[in-house]
Enzyme design. Structure first.
Site, mmCIF file in Angstrom:
data_model
loop_
_atom_site.group_PDB
_atom_site.id
_atom_site.type_symbol
_atom_site.label_atom_id
_atom_site.label_comp_id
_atom_site.label_asym_id
_atom_site.label_seq_id
_atom_site.Cartn_x
_atom_site.Cartn_y
_atom_site.Cartn_z
ATOM 1 C CB SER A 15 -33.110 -52.323 27.439
ATOM 2 O OG SER A 15 -33.766 -52.244 26.186
ATOM 3 C CG ASP A 185 -33.174 -56.512 18.763
ATOM 4 O OD1 ASP A 185 -32.760 -55.387 18.404
ATOM 5 O OD2 ASP A 185 -33.291 -56.838 19.963
ATOM 6 C CG HIS A 188 -32.226 -54.334 22.415
ATOM 7 N ND1 HIS A 188 -33.229 -55.234 22.106
ATOM 8 C CD2 HIS A 188 -32.513 -53.853 23.657
ATOM 9 C CE1 HIS A 188 -34.084 -55.297 23.123
ATOM 10 N NE2 HIS A 188 -33.671 -54.467 24.067
#
Length: 207
Positions: A15, A185, A188
């Site tokens: 991601s 977090d 990310h």
């Protein structure tokens, strides 16, 4: 600069590389890869390059293996940029241990993938660490993440590949700032966090 005019630069990962490149942020996403592309283009406008993003959110090395022929070898890169491993570690700490990838499997799989890409395409490799935006190096997930980053460093040496020490880049800014400035977090990043990663890449790419 390490890139030469006309070369094809392919990024692959999870991601952190994806960053919406498959939907509203196509084709480059809005993360570090897009920043690297923009900054290299701005600094070297007379060096035309083709940029390709093949990050997919949630991927581990197992997922890369399943799509490697299409998304790495099939892209015929001159440079293959790989950053993978965050999910391989994180899943063990996120209640999904069956999806975590043990360190020995991670190293063996990543080595096999890199070797196959080099053998099939003759590409150069650019390898970046997985990381955790956590200043306490004894914290369990951070300590485990460091072990995976060490694998990447070893593979970079083994393949003679430039190495982007993303964990070191975050450690430097964490000396004077809190983790939540860079990510909510620890994984990310917001745009400033992606800029930290992109800056680490630029230091390696441009020397």
């Amino acid at each position: 600069m390490m890139f030469e005019a006309g070369q094809r630069i392919v990024f692959i990962g999870d991601s952190i590389t994806d960053c919406g490149r498959r939907d509203v942020r196509a084709p480059y996403g809005d993360g570090y890869m897009s920043l690297v592309r923009a900054l290299v283009t701005a600094r070297f406008p007379g060096t035309p390059l083709t940029w390709v993003n093949r990050g997919i959110s949630g991927n581990t090395v197992r997922d890369l293996a399943a799509r490697w022929d299409r998304d790495a070898i099939g892209q015929r890169p001159d440079w293959l940029v790989v950053m993978i491993g965050i999910n391989d570690v994180w899943r063990a700490f996120a209640g999904r241990p069956h999806e975590a990838v043990p360190l020995d499997e991670y190293e063996a799989t990543l080595r096999t993938l890199l070797r196959s890409a080099v053998d099939a395409t003759g590409c150069r490799l650019l390898l970046a660490d997985p990381y955790l935006i956590e200043p306490d190096r004894t914290e369990p997930q951070r300590a485990e993440s460091d072990r995976y980053a060490a694998v990447v460093a070893r593979l970079a040496e083994e393949f003679g590949a430039p190495h982007v020490a993303t964990q070191h880049a975050f450690d430097a800014v964490l000396e004077v700032s809190p983790p939540d400035l860079w990510a909510d977090d620890r994984v990310h990043p917001g745009l400033p966090g992606h800029a930290v990663i992109a800056d680490a890449f630029l230091r390696v790419i441009t020397g």
